[in-house]
Design a protein around this motif. Structure first.
Motif, mmCIF file in Angstrom:
data_model
loop_
_atom_site.group_PDB
_atom_site.id
_atom_site.type_symbol
_atom_site.label_atom_id
_atom_site.label_comp_id
_atom_site.label_asym_id
_atom_site.label_seq_id
_atom_site.Cartn_x
_atom_site.Cartn_y
_atom_site.Cartn_z
ATOM 1 N N THR A 53 0.852 -1.109 -0.002
ATOM 2 C CA THR A 53 0.233 -0.095 0.056
ATOM 3 C C THR A 53 0.757 1.196 0.066
ATOM 4 O OG1 THR A 53 -0.051 -0.143 2.372
ATOM 5 C CG2 THR A 53 -2.000 -1.095 1.290
ATOM 6 N N LYS A 54 0.426 2.346 -0.540
ATOM 7 C CA LYS A 54 1.064 3.499 -0.495
ATOM 8 C C LYS A 54 0.979 4.182 0.711
ATOM 9 C CE LYS A 54 1.080 7.897 -3.095
ATOM 10 N NZ LYS A 54 0.235 9.040 -4.078
ATOM 11 N N PRO A 64 7.244 6.088 -0.754
ATOM 12 C CA PRO A 64 7.263 4.978 0.018
ATOM 13 C C PRO A 64 5.993 4.161 -0.199
ATOM 14 C CG PRO A 64 6.789 7.037 1.589
ATOM 15 C CD PRO A 64 7.015 7.433 0.211
ATOM 16 N N TYR A 65 6.186 2.880 -0.158
ATOM 17 C CA TYR A 65 5.042 1.994 -0.037
ATOM 18 C C TYR A 65 5.345 0.883 0.775
ATOM 19 C CZ TYR A 65 4.299 4.121 -4.529
ATOM 20 O OH TYR A 65 3.821 4.910 -5.680
ATOM 21 N N ARG A 66 4.405 0.511 1.628
ATOM 22 C CA ARG A 66 4.441 -0.829 2.564
ATOM 23 C C ARG A 66 4.382 -1.894 1.714
ATOM 24 N NH1 ARG A 66 2.360 -2.570 7.557
ATOM 25 N NH2 ARG A 66 1.551 -4.662 7.369
ATOM 26 N N GLN A 151 9.290 -0.072 0.986
ATOM 27 C CA GLN A 151 10.113 -0.018 -0.265
ATOM 28 C C GLN A 151 9.794 1.387 -1.013
ATOM 29 O OE1 GLN A 151 8.942 0.047 -3.509
ATOM 30 N NE2 GLN A 151 6.808 -0.898 -3.200
ATOM 31 N N PHE A 152 10.902 1.821 -1.896
ATOM 32 C CA PHE A 152 10.392 3.202 -2.496
ATOM 33 C C PHE A 152 10.469 3.040 -3.930
ATOM 34 C CE2 PHE A 152 12.038 3.842 1.676
ATOM 35 C CZ PHE A 152 11.655 5.247 2.070
ATOM 36 N N GLY A 153 9.558 3.791 -4.498
ATOM 37 C CA GLY A 153 9.466 4.062 -6.011
ATOM 38 C C GLY A 153 8.707 2.920 -6.818
ATOM 39 N N VAL A 154 8.337 1.790 -6.182
ATOM 40 C CA VAL A 154 7.801 0.888 -7.160
ATOM 41 C C VAL A 154 6.270 0.650 -6.801
ATOM 42 C CG1 VAL A 154 7.714 -1.591 -7.703
ATOM 43 C CG2 VAL A 154 9.865 -0.607 -7.070
ATOM 44 N N ALA A 155 5.321 1.374 -7.806
ATOM 45 C CA ALA A 155 3.891 1.470 -7.722
ATOM 46 C C ALA A 155 3.319 0.305 -8.211
ATOM 47 C CB ALA A 155 3.521 3.190 -7.817
ATOM 48 N N ALA A 156 2.128 -0.049 -7.831
ATOM 49 C CA ALA A 156 1.257 -0.808 -8.691
ATOM 50 C C ALA A 156 1.007 -0.356 -10.102
ATOM 51 C CB ALA A 156 -0.172 -1.402 -7.789
ATOM 52 N N PRO A 157 1.008 -1.224 -10.888
ATOM 53 C CA PRO A 157 0.768 -2.668 -11.051
ATOM 54 C C PRO A 157 2.178 -3.469 -10.832
ATOM 55 C CG PRO A 157 0.586 -1.895 -13.282
ATOM 56 C CD PRO A 157 0.715 -0.576 -12.583
#
Length: 652
Positions: A53-54, A64-66, A151-157
């Protein structure tokens, strides 16, 4: 009730009875392995991304993303996998917050930055049995590590999978992991047929490993609710050393330290027990006598005055103010020992339920940095009986191996300056050699250090400016504006090429202590790739050639008996106007050219490629003194030698 309803109720009751008698291993939350695991006859690894999740704050450049993931380790081989270790090649600036059933193998406590990849080690289940010896019981063959972090920078999908996963145990080879869909990475690691080991399959424990420093955690006595452990810190590096060592670790099962002998907690505090589950369980225990209840305690050595104390001392090799010398210097002082009584908590109230602390870390003052691995179960230690009776054997033993490392961004703690008979100027320590975090005056952190007159080495950096500018003017040198910052090192060492003749040459080494802390039992070492075989003698130090890793390129030196003490920096004769005076030691070293034909002293062979002080590698200058004449001596360069002698005479 109709017949149909009655039959449904009967089936439901039978199902409940069936579930209640299932084997314990079937009732675990252990997930079934991937179908790909069935084709693996080695150790099967998988990394599965579960969800993410964002997170706040919103940052388009570094969002940042969980993330939640599961690392699975399954032993499908025919031998027990002892002390499993897996490398996960994280690559997205990951901050790992929690990991079940594992710890970081380098001893780092969570949360931890793992963006460059990290090794996991099994805890509490460090060994994975085979299907053969467990009849396929996954709870003994497999471990699943549930990871939670940022983690940083990698968003869905897109999915933040690691670069790679591989088994880090010796004797295995792993191909590049393959992707299974978008969310999973898998690999099957098999035994390396070329790997040779002297360990037999039937041996219960792994062999003891070697390292720069080893820590033994030996349980010597055990009771239902507590046990006594002996901790032995051994220095095995010929140039390693610890001063005022501090040892820390993590209790993983709510243990606490009741009493100690040979060492002491840095903080004596039982409040975490009183207000925690320990105080609830041990209602009748006087926590006023408990030494420490921190989850991560820090242990320090005791002073020599406590060595014969009946309560705190009487432990061989204890109470040395935290000093552990290299074995090349004094084998009898290359280890330190202490004992502690540890209280346990439910459900571990059994004599055989023993679990060592994890995430070990040790450091000292002006000493190398160490990185420690996880505790590994080894064969029980044996302790010789001083009376001649048979040896005493420990109940259980674990070994922690630590190696000297250079942390990213860490600065040295000592530096070196170069000078020579053929050049009047001294090449000083590098600008900011030991860091430049705080500067009292505006200065340049990037400008190269200004060449100095020899006598400038005797005064603190803050008092050298006028002298350095006058020397630059005399020698027609350019002075940067702003002037370079100082080296900020507590110890500096000057290496001076003193003479150079057809059959031999000599050097002079001077050690300056700019800190207020004195150095008892000090040592230094220089690595000289071509000159060491020609080493003859030292005149004021005790020196000897040392072979490291089969290479004879190191000269080890220490103070002579009664002179192995470098005092700290002191006030000048008139503190109102005179600069502070460093502690110092100096000697001349002679070399022969008979054993080193072709050596070119002035071209660089007369200068060390590495310099160590008390185990710490010092920063070297980036340039050497230039050879602008062929003089065999210089009256100017004698000034440093004469000045040092004068200072020594004044201090006596």
């Amino acid at each position: 009730m109709g017949l149909k309803s009655y039959n449904l109720l009967l089936i439901f009751k039978l199902l409940l009875v069936f579930l209640s008698v299932l084997p314990h291993s079937m009732s675990q939350t252990e997930e079934a392995p991937s179908p790909a695991a069935n084709s693996c006859n080695g150790v099967f690894l998988s990394y599965t991304y579960s969800s993410g999740t964002k997170l706040k704050p919103t940052d388009p450049t570094h969002q940042p993303y969980r993330f939640e993931s599961v690392l699975t380790v399954l032993n499908n081989g025919d031998e027990k996998l002892k002390s499993w270790r897996v490398f996960v090649g994280f690559k997205n600036d990951e901050l790992l917050v929690s990991a079940s059933n594992a710890v970081l193998a380098d001893g780092t406590s969570l949360p931890a930055n793992v963006g460059n990849g990290t090794h996991f080690a099994g805890y509490p289940m460090s060994d994975l049995k085979t299907a053969i010896e467990t009849a396929g019981d996954l709870s003994q063959m497999q471990v699943q590590v549930k990871l939670v972090g940022t983690q940083f920078g990698v968003a869905a999908p897109d999915v933040p999978l690691p670069e790679n996963i591989e088994l880090a145990n010796d004797g295995f080879v792993c191909p590049t992991a393959s992707l299974q869909g978008k969310n999973e990475m898998q690999v099957c690691c098999t035994k390396d047929p070329k790997f040779k080991t002297n360990v037999t399959v039937d041996e219960e424990f792994l062999p003891r490993q070697s390292g720069d420093l080893t820590i033994m955690y030996d349980v010597t006595r055990t009771y239902d609710s507590s046990y006594w452990a002996q901790v032995t810190i051994s220095n095995d590096n010929p140039l390693g050393r610890l001063d005022n060592w501090k040892l820390s670790f993590d209790w993983m099962r709510d243990e606490f330290i009741y009493t100690m002998k040979g060492a002491y907690p840095y903080v004596v505090d039982s409040s975490d027990c009183i207000f925690g589950p320990q105080g609830t369980y041990y209602r009748d225990l006087d926590f006023g006598n408990v030494l420490n209840c921190e989850r991560r305690p820090t242990i320090i050595d005791l002073p020599p005055t406590k060595a014969n104390d009946t309560t705190l001392g009487l432990i061989p090799k204890c109470c040395r103010n935290g000093t552990i010398l290299p074995p090349t210097m004094d084998p009898s002082k290359s280890s330190s020992v202490f004992q502690m009584q540890v209280f346990k908590m439910p459900p571990d109230l059994n004599r055989s339920e023993l679990s060592p602390p994890q995430n070990w870390k040790i450091n000292g003052t002006l000493n190398p940095d160490y990185k420690c691995g996880p505790p590994v179960r080894v064969s029980p230690s044996q302790f010789p009986d001083p009376s001649g009776l048979p040896n005493t054997t420990a109940v259980a033993s674990w070994q922690v191996v630590c190696n000297i490392t250079q942390p990213k961004g860490a600065s040295p703690k000592c530096c070196v300056s170069f000078s020579s008979y053929y050049n009047d100027s001294v090449v000083p320590c590098r600008t900011c050699a030991c860091g430049c975090s705080n500067t009292a005056h505006p200065c340049s952190t990037t400008a190269p250090a200004i060449l100095l007159p020899p006598e400038a080495l005797l005064i603190p950096f803050e008092n050298r400016t006028a002298m350095a500018k006058a020397w630059a003017d005399l020698k027609h040198l350019t002075v940067p504006n702003p002037t370079p910052c100082g080296d900020n090192c507590g110890v500096s060492i000057n290496w001076h090429v003193y003479t150079d003749y057809s059959r031999g040459w000599s050097a002079r080494i001077t050690i300056f202590n700019w800190d207020e802390t004195a150095f008892p039992d000090w040592f230094a070492a220089v690595q000289m790739d071509k000159a060491t075989p020609g080493f003859q003698k030292m005149y004021s130090f005790n020196g000897s050639a040392l072979e490291l890793n089969g290479v004879n390129n190191t000269i080890f030196m220490q103070g002579l008996p009664g002179l192995n003490y470098i005092v700290g920096e002191t006030d000048g004769a008139n503190p109102q106007k005179d600069p502070r005076v460093p502690g110092k030691q100096q000697t001349v070293i002679s070399f022969t050219k008979k054993s080193t034909p072709g050596i070119n002293v002035a071209a660089g062979d007369g200068f060390p490629s590495k310099v160590f002080f008390n185990g710490e590698e010092c920063a070297l200058p980036s340039v050497l003194p230039t050879n602008n004449s062929n003089r065999k001596g210089s009256t100017t360069v004698l000034s440093l030698f004469i000045a040092v002698l004068v200072f020594m005479l004044v201090q006596q």
